[in-house]
Every structure is written in C-alpha cells, then in structure tokens.
Design an enzyme around this catalytic site. Structure first.
Site, short mmCIF file in Angstrom:
data_model
loop_
_atom_site.label_atom_id
_atom_site.label_comp_id
_atom_site.label_asym_id
_atom_site.label_seq_id
_atom_site.Cartn_x
_atom_site.Cartn_y
_atom_site.Cartn_z
N GLU A 156 0.83 -1.20 0.00
CA GLU A 156 0.00 0.00 0.00
C GLU A 156 0.87 1.25 0.00
O GLU A 156 1.98 1.25 0.55
CB GLU A 156 -0.94 0.06 1.22
N THR A 157 0.33 2.28 -0.61
CA THR A 157 0.87 3.64 -0.49
C THR A 157 -0.23 4.51 0.11
O THR A 157 -1.38 4.45 -0.31
CB THR A 157 1.30 4.18 -1.86
#
Length: 289
Positions: free
Chosen positions: A68-69
């Site tokens: 994830e970002t």
C-alpha cells in the site's frame, strides 16, 4: 495547483502536470523488529489545500509497488484525511500503512509525541497514539469472523488438507490450520488463488509453537494485487477476537511469518482492536511525477 488537467490514453484519462510539483515521499517498514523487516509502505504527506486526482494516487501506488501507499491530507482541525492504494485498487482499511503514516507524522514533528493522530478514512475515523518507547498503537474496529464453508478450490490452491474456515467482510476468508508449521511452510498456487472469483483474500493462522508468540499467520491477496502481504494490521482485527476468545486472553503477541516477517501486540478492548508495533523509516525523498 491541483487537480491537474488530464489526457486520454487508450480508455483511461491520466493527470498531466503542466509545471513540476514536488511532494515528499517516505518508505517506512511498519510492524518491523529490525532492518529490512516488517511491511514497507509508501507515505505521501500532502500540503494543505492539495486535491490530487485519485488516478494520480493510484499510478503512484503502482509506481511504488508496495503493498500500500498512503496519502495524508492535513485538515484545519489538526486531523488528517488518509487514503490507501495497493498497486491496483484503493482499499477501505490498511493497518501497516496507517502505522507508517503515524510514524511519519511523529518523526517529522508534524504532530507532537503526546498528540493522538486522528485519521478520516473510507473505513471510518481511526486513531493512533505514540508510546514512550517509540511504538505506535492503532485503535481499529474489531471484526470478528463468522463460520463459513471454504469456497471450492481454496484449500487446494493453498496446499492445505484441512482447516477450520471462517469468513469476514469483503470476500476475505480465514483458515485456522492445525499447527504453526503448516502456516510457515505454505507455498500457495497464486495463479489458482487469482482464479477464485469469490475470494479477494485469505488469512491462514494457527497457534504459535515457539514460546515467543501466541499466534502465527500469513495473508494472501492476489486479486487485490498482493500475492503475499508481509505484515497485515487489518487481518489482526479479525484474528484478535477469534484467538482472544479461544485462548482466554485479552492481549496477544502476534507474528506474521512472511519472508520479511513482522510482529505486533494485539489487544481487544470492547469492540476495538488495539494494534501496537514499531516502524523504521527506510527512505525519504521527493516525488516528481
């Protein structure tokens, strides 16, 4: 300054910057117990008033290729909007990227050490607090799983002969294996997992056997762009209610037995799951895309 104009490329419209705009970006190893451990997350602290196109957020997440970002949007009341993207989709809840985001806020002194971080997300309002030793505690909703038959093909894709099957929200399944060695030795057929249209992800867990931890687990989600998630906070919101009841405990030491490995403390407080872990900043830089 934002949102930016777009151009059409095939069937998609992508944002185009007419002038270079620099954003800070961090890579943080969350739920880590040492260098190159835990789950790397990208963290992009936005400036007040920024309103980037979600398509840009998605493309940065695809560029980063981390599980994830996260994107932090400061608000006037001192809280933050928080969004999470895998390389392929936006998600409703992400534990490790929330831990990483709180770590960045405290490390960069955007928040004082004794000030709780309040996040407005698609999964509701979440809170993080920094402990005296530098660990961060997340306050998430607990999500007790319900008994459910495993979808056809799931056990075969994982290479598991027998397991207790439960289900949580969003087409995620939880399998309780007879012993920890099964969890550690899993070698899933990711192509077969990807072909299961009614399975977005699966948690495989067992009671630990090493005296250091209480439970051990792994998380697989090729349909959301993640073959195996190194450490998964949201998974432990599901595991904690199950294992605390089964083991007669209110707090657990949890290990995620991915290749990178990670660890956290998990406590149930009413309908909340409190997840505590450490993070290390691996990279600071400027985002020029």
């Amino acid at each position: 300054m934002r949102p930016w104009p777009t151009i059409r490329v095939g069937r998609r419209r992508i944002p185009v910057r007419l002038e270079p705009v620099t954003s800070q970006i961090f890579v943080v190893d969350a739920f880590s117990y040492g260098r190159f451990r835990g789950n790397p997350a990208g963290v992009v602290p936005l400036e007040p008033g920024d309103a980037p196109d979600p398509a840009w957020m998605q493309e940065i997440a695809a560029e980063m290729r981390h599980s994830e970002t996260a994107y932090l949007e400061p608000r006037a009341d001192g809280s933050f909007g928080l969004r999470w993207f895998t390389p392929e989709v936006e998600v409703d809840l992400c534990g490790h990227a929330t831990l990483a985001s709180a770590h960045v806020l405290y490390e960069t002194e955007r928040l004082a050490p004794d000030t709780p971080a309040v996040f407005h997300t698609r999964g509701g309002v979440l809170m993080a607090t920094r402990e005296l030793d530098g660990a961060v505690r997340l306050d998430f909703p607990a999500a007790p799983p319900e008994p459910s038959d495993a979808p056809a093909g799931l056990l075969d894709a994982l290479g598991i002969a027998k397991a207790e099957s439960l289900r949580t929200d969003g087409q995620f399944f939880m399998l309780v294996a007879p012993d920890a060695a099964i969890v550690r030795d899993l070698a899933p057929d990711f192509r077969a997992l990807l072909a299961l249209s009614d399975v977005r992800g699966v948690y495989v867990t067992a009671a630990a056997d090493d005296g250091e931890f209480d439970i051990v687990s792994r998380c697989f989600g090729p349909r959301v762009g993640i073959d195996e998630d190194p450490v998964t906070g949201s998974m432990h919101c599901v595991l904690a209610p199950y294992w605390c009841e089964r083991l007669g405990r209110t707090e657990l030491r949890a290990q995620q037995a991915s290749a990178r490995g990670g660890a956290m403390r998990v406590r149930i407080a009413g309908d909340r799951a409190l997840l505590t872990g450490y993070s290390l900043t691996a990279l600071r830089g400027e985002l020029l895309l």
